[in-house]
Design an enzyme around this catalytic site. Structure first.
Site, PDB file in Angstrom:
ATOM      1  N   ILE A 157      41.560  39.382  38.947  1.00 35.34           N
ATOM      2  CA  ILE A 157      41.887  39.907  37.618  1.00 35.34           C
ATOM      3  C   ILE A 157      42.549  38.834  36.763  1.00 35.34           C
ATOM      4  O   ILE A 157      42.323  38.738  35.563  1.00 35.34           O
ATOM      5  CB  ILE A 157      42.824  41.125  37.719  1.00 35.34           C
ATOM      6  CG1 ILE A 157      42.348  42.088  38.803  1.00 35.34           C
ATOM      7  CG2 ILE A 157      42.953  41.837  36.385  1.00 35.34           C
ATOM      8  CD1 ILE A 157      40.928  42.567  38.610  1.00 35.34           C
ATOM      9  N   GLU A 158      43.369  38.007  37.385  1.00 38.21           N
ATOM     10  CA  GLU A 158      44.108  36.993  36.636  1.00 38.21           C
ATOM     11  C   GLU A 158      43.203  35.868  36.141  1.00 38.21           C
ATOM     12  O   GLU A 158      43.281  35.468  34.982  1.00 38.21           O
ATOM     13  CB  GLU A 158      45.222  36.397  37.518  1.00 38.21           C
ATOM     14  CG  GLU A 158      46.398  37.323  37.767  1.00 38.21           C
ATOM     15  CD  GLU A 158      47.180  37.605  36.505  1.00 38.21           C
ATOM     16  OE1 GLU A 158      47.150  36.785  35.575  1.00 38.21           O
ATOM     17  OE2 GLU A 158      47.825  38.669  36.444  1.00 38.21           O
TER      18      GLU A 158
END
Length: 544
Positions: free
Chosen positions: A176-177
């Site tokens: 996600i990052e």
């Protein structure tokens, strides 16, 4: 922080789809060795609602936050691995079974999430479903790349998370990052696999200077992330709140808790979180899903064309990547992405402060045998008087004369494009592309028309990029209904190039200015860009 964890039990009935399901709660403490199957978290009622573990169920806002993640994936999956080292093997949407062209029944997603041995609550609702659909249908190519990169990065993450006694599922946060891109850089200034801001990185002990940025170091940045997650768990004691706080900061989570009357449950403070963070935990859950059920969605890893098995060398003197590349025959681009923490291709090591160099494992013996030659190669050029020569920052200014005699081509920006990609495709410098189109800070928008100047007679050839998919442009595949237009004289002069391990048509073309991958295909009568093999001899046109 966590020699012990809380175990939570929630009794949930999914009306009409699943029988009542007992899946966790009491206040007893338990060790890390607790049977994870008994500690599974899955809190679900209706599609748009989430059981909060208390007395009631409430509806989540009807919003699709997956588009934010889609934009993030498009912008962050742009490392050297993706541009050059991967051969995209896209499974066309039209060839998918009809059952996989749309979202599956909710009961399937719920059952599969329940079967994942996760210590972190894998709740399900409409927002989670939107993210699962994004990963399994809308962004399949990016997910295939991340599956391939996961084979390299996840063992690193798991070893460190286990060292700090943290749930191994936290490795999915890096998806996600940063989409597993160590060079990912956000508009806010966050950097690396774990997207640390400058101040946070320094606070956590990461070295950040003109030569080294350990936010991009897979090992050290993961160590820092583990410490930070550990601290956050000491504050909140709830993994959903920890994950949310990692994204937006403890201050924003504390505000959301206060505004919701002191609730310490992610789904109860959901309304009061920043919009991006509202999608962060659902995106995390969806990432856990797709990484565990990729095969069920016909998603196979896009493996890198180089050996991801590496070894680490301790360096005690200044070293430039070009020295290593020249002596050991390792592409500089590969050294950069195995060692993304070095910002200028320089390892500023000394006897008092050594640094590490990561190289392919099959090159370790060569390095040991030729170490003196590596450090001696062009030593006076790179380090005169044993001092680092700081590369001067290069600013390119162009006049109309620079484009005289060249073909002018217009390219329309598509979703997933960026300045670096476009410059690579058209064999021009990014600085040129910015100058020609008055681009500031690499900001371009979908639908924007860019002017590009290409070698005389190759305008028609480069116009083809307007009708190609992102995967085709990245892999060098020509649309089947198109003819390769080139000015290459197949009977003209040429040089011979021997294909090496890790080569593809794209990387080979870059070694010869003015030559495109399509030129090489035509000169060598190649119809399949993936058919190269090490040792193969290629004719490289010298009159392109």
């Amino acid at each position: 922080m966590m020699g012990k964890w809380k175990k939570i039990t929630i009794l949930v009935a999914f009306a009409g789809l699943l029988p009542a399901t007992l899946v966790a709660k009491d206040d007893s403490k338990t060790s890390r060795d607790y049977d994870l199957k008994k500690a599974k978290f899955i809190a679900v009622t209706k599609l748009d609602t989430v059981d909060n573990g208390y007395d009631k169920t409430y509806t989540l806002p009807n919003e699709d936050l997956s588009e934010l993640e889609a934009q993030k994936l498009d912008s962050m999956v742009n490392s050297w691995y993706v541009q050059n080292a991967f051969e995209f093997d896209s499974l066309s949407y039209n060839t998918l079974p009809d059952s996989l062209k749309k979202a599956l029944p909710d009961s399937v997603y719920i059952s599969r999430l329940q079967d994942i041995n996760s210590y972190i609550d894998l709740s399900y609702n409409n927002t989670v479903k939107n993210f699962i659909t994004l990963y399994t249908i809308k962004r399949r190519d990016q997910v295939k790349v991340m599956l391939g990169l996961a084979n390299y990065y996840f063992p690193i993450f798991e070893q460190i998370l286990d060292k700090y006694n943290l749930p191994l599922e936290l490795k999915y946060m890096a998806i996600i990052e940063s989409a597993l891109n160590p060079r990912a850089f956000s508009r806010a200034g966050a950097c690396g696999l774990w997207q640390f801001m400058y101040g946070t990185g320094k606070m956590l002990g990461l070295e950040i200077n003109s030569y080294v940025d350990e936010r991009r170091d897979p090992v050290k940045s993961t160590e820092a992330a583990a410490k930070y997650l550990q601290d956050l768990y000491n504050i909140y004691g709830d993994w959903h709140l920890v994950i949310a706080a990692y994204n937006c900061g403890p201050g924003n989570v504390n505000k959301a808790i206060r505004r919701s009357g002191g609730a310490r449950n992610y789904w109860k403070i959901y309304y009061h979180l920043p919009r991006e963070t509202r999608g962060y935990v659902p995106a995390f859950i969806a990432a856990a899903y797709v990484m565990n059920y990729a095969k069920e969605h016909h998603l196979s890893p896009t493996e890198p064309s180089f050996d991801i098995v590496t070894d680490t060398i301790q360096v005690h003197n200044y070293l430039n990547f070009q020295q290593v590349s020249a002596v050991l025959n390792i592409p500089v681009e590969e050294l950069r992405d195995l060692n993304p923490q070095y910002r200028r291709d320089i390892i500023p090591a000394t006897a008092k402060k050594p640094y590490t160099l990561k190289i392919p494992a099959n090159k370790t013996s060569d390095f040991i045998d030729k170490e003196s030659f590596v450090f001696a190669y062009n030593r006076d050029k790179f380090f005169p008087n044993n001092k680092i020569v700081v590369p001067s920052r290069h600013y390119s200014y162009f006049t109309p004369g620079d484009v005289a005699g060249k073909d002018k081509v217009y390219y329309t920006v598509k979703r997933g494009d960026n300045v670096g990609f476009i410059a690579e495709w058209f064999h021009v410098r990014a600085s040129e592309l910015r100058y020609w189109n008055n681009i500031h800070r690499n900001l371009i928008r979908v639908g924007q028309k860019l002017v590009v100047y290409v070698p005389k007679g190759k305008g028609a050839h480069y116009k083809q990029y307007n009708s190609m998919t992102l995967a085709q442009k990245q892999s060098g595949k020509v649309p089947q209904n198109k003819t390769i237009t080139s000015t290459v004289d197949v009977s003209g002069p040429y040089t011979i190039y021997t294909v090496r391990r890790g080569d593809n048509l794209w990387t080979i073309a870059r070694k010869f200015p003015g030559v495109s991958n399509f030129d090489i295909m035509k000169m060598n009568n190649i119809s399949n860009a993936k058919s190269l093999r090490p040792g193969q001899k290629l004719k490289i046109p010298s009159n392109a």
